[in-house]
Enzyme design. Structure first.
Site, PDB file in Angstrom:
ATOM      1  N   GLY A  29      -1.144   2.215   0.057  1.00  0.00           N
ATOM      2  CA  GLY A  29      -1.452   0.806  -0.198  1.00  0.00           C
ATOM      3  C   GLY A  29      -2.719   0.706  -1.029  1.00  0.00           C
ATOM      4  O   GLY A  29      -3.387   1.706  -1.302  1.00  0.00           O
ATOM      5  N   GLU A 107       3.738   6.999   7.352  1.00  0.00           N
ATOM      6  CA  GLU A 107       2.426   6.580   7.879  1.00  0.00           C
ATOM      7  C   GLU A 107       2.395   6.767   9.386  1.00  0.00           C
ATOM      8  O   GLU A 107       1.464   7.318   9.951  1.00  0.00           O
ATOM      9  CB  GLU A 107       2.160   5.116   7.527  1.00  0.00           C
ATOM     10  CG  GLU A 107       1.887   4.860   6.062  1.00  0.00           C
ATOM     11  CD  GLU A 107       1.770   3.390   5.729  1.00  0.00           C
ATOM     12  OE1 GLU A 107       2.343   2.542   6.452  1.00  0.00           O
ATOM     13  OE2 GLU A 107       1.074   3.071   4.743  1.00  0.00           O
TER      14      GLU A 107
HETATM   15  O1  DER Z   1       2.377  -0.525   3.760  1.00  0.00           O
HETATM   16  C1  DER Z   1       1.364  -0.268   4.423  1.00  0.00           C
HETATM   17  O2  DER Z   1       1.404   0.047   5.640  1.00  0.00           O
HETATM   18  C2  DER Z   1       0.029  -0.472   3.774  1.00  0.00           C
HETATM   19  O3  DER Z   1      -0.951   0.344   4.374  1.00  0.00           O
HETATM   20  C3  DER Z   1      -0.325  -1.916   3.957  1.00  0.00           C
HETATM   21  O4  DER Z   1      -0.233  -2.172   5.295  1.00  0.00           O
HETATM   22  C4  DER Z   1      -1.713  -2.277   3.475  1.00  0.00           C
HETATM   23  O5  DER Z   1      -1.633  -2.378   2.127  1.00  0.00           O
HETATM   24  P1  DER Z   1      -2.845  -3.046   1.306  1.00  0.00           P
HETATM   25  O6  DER Z   1      -4.060  -2.212   1.634  1.00  0.00           O
HETATM   26  O7  DER Z   1      -2.399  -2.895  -0.126  1.00  0.00           O
HETATM   27  O8  DER Z   1      -2.964  -4.463   1.741  1.00  0.00           O
END
Ligand code: DER
Length: 234
Positions: A29, A107
């Site tokens: 992310g 994850e």
């Molecule tokens: O997809 C995911 O789990 C990412 O970690 C998301 O939760 C967070 O993404 P971001 O940091 O772009 O908001």
């Protein structure tokens, strides 16, 4: 400060917990990408050494490789010292919704194998109850009869006014995860009351691979907001 500047603040704060020689879970992310950038920078200046990254997605793997971060997998490193990742929702118990980036399976595998799991987020991710943001709560499902499972998932949460959609990619085709599965996004009118119960019901459906409720997993959450950076611990 812009949202990106807040994300970078949280990421830099989390990297302060990284020590040379650690096995690190690398999140996915935009916020996690700042963490990977920072690790690459500290490795290149010699401020960090002998770290091994376990990526949670192909795109994180590519980013880390481009920064010469040594990489490995859970097969070779089943015990991870510290994972750092973003989140889509953080509730007061540090329970999370994750997966809007499509990487929730890898994850969750990596973060469940980690002794510590630090979440990094800007304050827009704070919610009073999971599912309360009105944004997606993702569920990874096999491609076979995905519609059957979409209907069953929606049915589980009828009383929360749940709507379920198959996630599409840029060209209106079903989004396919790194693991070759589809994602059904659940949208709630009202927050989930019993996260563990909901997670168990979702996982019990045959053909469901994993869901985006990360409960009891975060050891700390670093939130960057207008008033600065706050570290939340249980
Ligand atoms: O997809 C995911 O789990 C990412 O970690 C998301 O939760 C967070 O993404 P971001 O940091 O772009 O908001």
């Amino acid at each position: 400060l812009s949202q990106d500047e807040l994300k970078k603040l949280a990421a830099d704060k989390a990297v302060e917990s990284v020590k040379s020689g650690m096995i690190l879970g690398l999140g996915t992310g935009s916020t996690a990408a700042f963490v990977v950038d920072k690790l690459g920078q500290l490795l290149s200046t010699g401020q960090l050494s002998n770290i091994i990254g376990i990526p949670t997605s192909k795109r994180t793997q590519e980013q880390a490789a481009s920064l010469n971060i040594p990489l490995s997998t859970l097969d070779s490193h089943p015990h991870i010292d510290l994972a750092i990742d973003g989140a889509d929702e953080v509730d007061p118990n540090l329970d999370l919704v994750k997966g809007r980036g499509g990487a929730l399976l890898r994850e969750k595998m990596v973060e469940a194998a980690s002794s510590s799991f630090i979440v990094v987020a800007d304050d827009s991710k704070l919610v009073s109850g999971l599912g309360g943001s009105g944004l997606a709560m993702p569920v990874e499902v096999v491609q076979f009869c995905w519609k059957y499972n979409l209907v069953r998932l929606q049915g589980l949460f009828k009383e929360l006014g749940c709507e379920a959609n198959l996630r599409l990619d840029g060209s209106e085709k079903p989004y396919v995860t790194d693991n070759g599965n589809y994602i059904v996004d659940l949208y709630f009118q009202n927050p989930i009351k019993d996260g563990f119960g909901a997670g168990k019901e979702i996982s019990a459906l045959e053909g469901v691979v994993e869901h985006g409720l990360f409960l009891g997993m975060a050891t700390s959450v670093i939130i960057a907001g207008k008033t600065g950076v706050e570290v939340m611990t249980k």
